[in-house]
Motif scaffolding. Structure first.
Motif, PDB file in Angstrom:
ATOM      1  N   LEU A 103      -6.509   7.296   5.296  1.00 50.22           N
ATOM      2  CA  LEU A 103      -6.950   7.266   4.402  1.00 50.22           C
ATOM      3  C   LEU A 103      -6.434   6.819   3.248  1.00 50.22           C
ATOM      4  N   ARG A 104      -7.200   5.612   2.843  1.00 49.96           N
ATOM      5  CA  ARG A 104      -6.173   5.046   2.020  1.00 49.96           C
ATOM      6  C   ARG A 104      -6.719   4.667   0.332  1.00 49.96           C
ATOM      7  N   ALA A 105      -5.011   4.762  -0.809  1.00 51.20           N
ATOM      8  CA  ALA A 105      -5.487   4.340  -2.127  1.00 51.20           C
ATOM      9  C   ALA A 105      -4.615   3.471  -2.487  1.00 51.20           C
TER      10      ALA A 105
ATOM     11  N   TRP B  82       0.419   1.644  -6.659  1.00 42.95           N
ATOM     12  CA  TRP B  82       0.158   0.877  -7.933  1.00 42.95           C
ATOM     13  C   TRP B  82      -0.468  -0.624  -7.627  1.00 42.95           C
ATOM     14  N   LYS B  83      -1.335  -0.526  -9.094  1.00 46.48           N
ATOM     15  CA  LYS B  83      -2.418  -1.974  -8.406  1.00 46.48           C
ATOM     16  C   LYS B  83      -2.402  -3.417  -8.913  1.00 46.48           C
ATOM     17  N   PRO B  84      -2.769  -3.892  -7.968  1.00 41.37           N
ATOM     18  CA  PRO B  84      -2.139  -6.075  -8.750  1.00 41.37           C
ATOM     19  C   PRO B  84      -2.844  -6.116  -9.358  1.00 41.37           C
TER      20      PRO B  84
ATOM     21  N   VAL C  83      -0.573   3.390   1.298  1.00 40.06           N
ATOM     22  CA  VAL C  83      -0.611   3.021   0.352  1.00 40.06           C
ATOM     23  C   VAL C  83      -0.087   0.991   0.081  1.00 40.06           C
ATOM     24  N   GLU C  84      -0.829   0.580  -1.348  1.00 42.47           N
ATOM     25  CA  GLU C  84      -0.247  -0.790  -0.641  1.00 42.47           C
ATOM     26  C   GLU C  84       1.442  -1.266  -1.736  1.00 42.47           C
ATOM     27  N   VAL C  85       2.302  -1.803  -0.512  1.00 44.98           N
ATOM     28  CA  VAL C  85       3.274  -2.094  -2.215  1.00 44.98           C
ATOM     29  C   VAL C  85       3.911  -3.443  -1.595  1.00 44.98           C
TER      30      VAL C  85
ATOM     31  N   LEU D 107       2.335   1.136   5.781  1.00 47.81           N
ATOM     32  CA  LEU D 107       2.283   0.175   4.277  1.00 47.81           C
ATOM     33  C   LEU D 107       1.062  -0.609   4.787  1.00 47.81           C
ATOM     34  N   TRP D 108       0.582  -1.093   3.371  1.00 47.41           N
ATOM     35  CA  TRP D 108      -0.297  -2.679   3.733  1.00 47.41           C
ATOM     36  C   TRP D 108       0.493  -3.626   2.540  1.00 47.41           C
ATOM     37  N   ILE D 109       0.672  -4.500   2.719  1.00 45.45           N
ATOM     38  CA  ILE D 109       1.197  -5.609   1.968  1.00 45.45           C
ATOM     39  C   ILE D 109      -0.553  -6.515   1.387  1.00 45.45           C
ATOM     40  N   GLY D 110      -0.392  -6.360  -0.162  1.00 45.92           N
ATOM     41  CA  GLY D 110      -2.093  -7.070  -0.625  1.00 45.92           C
ATOM     42  C   GLY D 110      -2.152  -8.245  -0.543  1.00 45.92           C
ATOM     43  N   ALA D 111      -3.177  -9.058  -1.047  1.00 50.32           N
ATOM     44  CA  ALA D 111      -3.214 -10.647  -1.328  1.00 50.32           C
ATOM     45  C   ALA D 111      -1.838 -11.523  -2.002  1.00 50.32           C
ATOM     46  N   LYS D 112      -2.361 -10.147  -2.841  1.00 52.71           N
ATOM     47  CA  LYS D 112      -1.103 -11.641  -4.551  1.00 52.71           C
ATOM     48  C   LYS D 112       0.313 -11.228  -4.222  1.00 52.71           C
TER      49      LYS D 112
ATOM     50  N   VAL E  31      -0.770  -6.281   6.648  1.00 57.17           N
ATOM     51  CA  VAL E  31      -0.451  -7.778   5.959  1.00 57.17           C
ATOM     52  C   VAL E  31      -2.122  -7.953   5.681  1.00 57.17           C
ATOM     53  N   LYS E  32      -2.684  -8.345   4.832  1.00 61.33           N
ATOM     54  CA  LYS E  32      -3.650  -8.824   4.248  1.00 61.33           C
ATOM     55  C   LYS E  32      -3.196 -10.705   3.823  1.00 61.33           C
ATOM     56  N   ASN E  33      -4.004 -10.812   4.104  1.00 62.41           N
ATOM     57  CA  ASN E  33      -4.247 -12.383   3.969  1.00 62.41           C
ATOM     58  C   ASN E  33      -4.057 -12.591   2.868  1.00 62.41           C
TER      59      ASN E  33
ATOM     60  N   HIS F 234      -8.371  -9.096   6.895  1.00 58.70           N
ATOM     61  CA  HIS F 234      -8.996 -10.408   5.875  1.00 58.70           C
ATOM     62  C   HIS F 234     -10.129  -9.483   5.294  1.00 58.70           C
ATOM     63  N   ARG F 235      -9.440 -10.257   3.581  1.00 60.74           N
ATOM     64  CA  ARG F 235      -9.848  -9.511   2.778  1.00 60.74           C
ATOM     65  C   ARG F 235     -10.694 -10.406   1.657  1.00 60.74           C
ATOM     66  N   GLY F 236     -10.805 -11.680   2.760  1.00 62.62           N
ATOM     67  CA  GLY F 236     -11.735 -12.759   1.840  1.00 62.62           C
ATOM     68  C   GLY F 236     -10.066 -14.178   0.904  1.00 62.62           C
TER      69      GLY F 236
ATOM     70  N   SER G 253     -15.273  -4.819   1.189  1.00 61.96           N
ATOM     71  CA  SER G 253     -15.259  -4.492  -0.039  1.00 61.96           C
ATOM     72  C   SER G 253     -14.745  -5.603  -0.776  1.00 61.96           C
ATOM     73  N   HIS G 254     -13.488  -5.805  -1.238  1.00 63.38           N
ATOM     74  CA  HIS G 254     -13.016  -7.448  -1.454  1.00 63.38           C
ATOM     75  C   HIS G 254     -13.586  -8.223  -1.689  1.00 63.38           C
ATOM     76  N   ILE G 255     -14.402  -8.630  -0.342  1.00 65.58           N
ATOM     77  CA  ILE G 255     -14.987  -9.625  -0.708  1.00 65.58           C
ATOM     78  C   ILE G 255     -16.471  -9.894  -0.787  1.00 65.58           C
TER      79      ILE G 255
ATOM     80  N   ILE H   7     -12.560   0.188   3.918  1.00 63.22           N
ATOM     81  CA  ILE H   7     -13.556   0.135   2.759  1.00 63.22           C
ATOM     82  C   ILE H   7     -13.067   0.612   1.470  1.00 63.22           C
ATOM     83  N   GLU H   8     -14.096   0.525   0.219  1.00 66.87           N
ATOM     84  CA  GLU H   8     -13.022   0.694  -0.104  1.00 66.87           C
ATOM     85  C   GLU H   8     -14.039   2.022  -0.637  1.00 66.87           C
ATOM     86  N   VAL H   9     -13.641   3.600  -0.828  1.00 65.81           N
ATOM     87  CA  VAL H   9     -15.109   4.582  -1.124  1.00 65.81           C
ATOM     88  C   VAL H   9     -14.604   5.498  -2.120  1.00 65.81           C
TER      89      VAL H   9
HETATM   90  C1  PEP Z   1      -6.554  -3.127  -2.555  1.00 65.14           C
HETATM   91  O1  PEP Z   1      -6.970  -3.239  -1.371  1.00 65.14           O
HETATM   92  O2  PEP Z   1      -7.054  -2.303  -3.815  1.00 65.14           O
HETATM   93  C2  PEP Z   1      -6.256  -4.878  -3.423  1.00 65.14           C
HETATM   94  C3  PEP Z   1      -5.231  -4.353  -4.030  1.00 65.14           C
HETATM   95  O3  PEP Z   1      -6.972  -5.544  -2.123  1.00 65.14           O
HETATM   96  P1  PEP Z   1      -6.467  -7.454  -2.272  1.00 65.14           P
HETATM   97  O4  PEP Z   1      -4.721  -7.183  -1.967  1.00 65.14           O
HETATM   98  O5  PEP Z   1      -7.111  -7.742  -1.080  1.00 65.14           O
HETATM   99  O6  PEP Z   1      -6.863  -7.242  -3.761  1.00 65.14           O
END
Ligand code: PEP
Ligand code: MN
Length: 368
Positions: free
Chosen positions: A46-48, A51-53, A84-86, A103-108, A132-134, A162-164, A199-201, A225-227
């Protein structure tokens, strides 16, 4: 949790799937979405976002630490691990304190070597698993650098995602897929599982199926996938989220192909064709090299007799003749145009360098 590894789809006859809302908004929203997802039996994690960048201030920046308790609860109720994203040390400490160790690391964040080093140092010795996201820009080197910082700290990288890539003015995709970058990464890091985040692509729901399918066709190992239980009213990324029912349909509709197809004998035929192509490509390259050798000779001749490099009448004749021949050989006009232009450009470059060697030195200086 089943082990995520390369060739996951071939081994399990399904993609490895991470699904859940873009962001945890309320306890109710998160738990309801998680329970519906678990019912599909198509989810591994499960993902969510907690902290949203977000790109602009004044938008929903994530619910913060409180959401981690809801994630723990969702995990307990569904029996599914959570991720979750850190983006910094404090995020890592909070997530781990709440028992969330994927944990996942976001593109930003991947884009910033300072942040990546801070994260690698904070994760060292914790036993957490990381995805690790691109990076946001199409740089294979930055993505690789982020991975190497984690590897050097002995952190377990569970997958890359890979999120584009961001691209000014691109209207089809929110983030350009630029598939050759993850494909190059697969060659550089053959053992790292690769997930695709359609989703992010896409940034919208309509293209999700085709992007997810393309990822399967390119031997990705799974999807993130975001649901959301109510996508239209999501607090972030509303356009790209889908309901659990739509998610179920999307995954069911994926066509999974095996590297060797369904018939070993037919695969041998394919291999035979590939060997022929390998030999032909070699021949094409040798012929091109021979052509450029002659171009060089002509260049020397032009220099000696002070002849201009580009002669429009000759170029027109070449184009007309070659196009006629190419079309009679069943090659498309667009392809012929591209290939003839590339050959002509290279020939002119070679001759220019012979006639104006100073320019070549300048070019080299600029490159250095
Ligand atoms: C996310 O997965 O919600 C997200 C912020 O993605 P990204 O780092 O790919 O923009
Ligand atoms: Mn999102």
């Amino acid at each position: 949790m089943v082990k995520l590894e390369r060739k996951f789809v071939e081994k399990h006859n399904r993609p490895f799937v991470i699904a859940g809302p873009c962001a945890a908004e309320t306890e109710d929203q998160l738990i309801e979405t998680a329970l519906s997802l678990a019912k599909t039996s198509k989810v591994d994690i499960l993902r969510a976002g907690i902290w949203k960048p977000r790109t602009r201030p004044g938008t929903f920046q994530g619910i913060g630490e409180e959401g981690l308790k809801w994630m723990q609860e969702a995990s307990k109720l569904t029996g599914l691990p959570a991720t979750v994203e850190v983006a910094n040390t404090q995020h890592i400490e909070s997530a781990l304190k709440h028992g969330i160790d994927i944990l996942w690391i976001g593109a930003k964040t991947t884009v910033n070597p300072f942040s990546m080093q801070e994260i690698a140092d904070a994760l060292k010795g914790t036993g957490a698993k990381v995805m690790v996201k691109n990076p946001i820009n199409p740089s294979l080197a930055l993505w690789l650098g982020a991975i190497e910082r984690l590897e050097n700290a002995g952190v377990e990288i569970m997958a890359i995602i890979h999120r584009g890539f961001s691209d000014y003015g691109n209207k089809t995709f929110r983030n350009n897929p630029t598939w050759q970058i993850p494909i190059e990464m697969m060659l550089l890091k053959p053992d790292l599982p690769v997930l695709n985040d359609p989703s992010h692509i896409c940034g919208n729901r309509h293209l999700l199926q085709s992007v997810a399918q393309k990822a399967m066709d390119l031997n990705f190992d799974g999807l993130m996938i975001e649901v959301h239980r109510d996508p239209d009213n999501a607090w972030s990324d509303a356009n790209q989220q889908i309901t659990p029912e739509q998610f179920d349909m999307l995954v069911s509709k994926l066509v999974l192909r095996k590297e060797k197809g369904t018939d070993e004998k037919a695969f041998e035929e394919l291999e035979q064709n590939r060997r022929e192509i390998d030999a032909l490509d070699e021949e094409v390259l040798r012929l091109l090299a021979k052509r450029m050798e002659i171009v060089r000779e002509i260049g020397k001749h032009k220099k000696k007799y002070n002849t201009s490099i580009f002669q429009i009448s000759r170029w027109k004749k070449i184009i007309t003749q070659r196009k006629e021949l190419g079309e009679s050989l069943n090659l498309s006009p667009i392809f012929l145009n591209r290939i003839l232009k590339a050959i002509h450009d290279e020939s002119i470059n070679i001759q220019e360098n012979i006639l104006n060697p100073v320019k070549l030195i300048l070019k080299l200086m600029i490159l250095i």
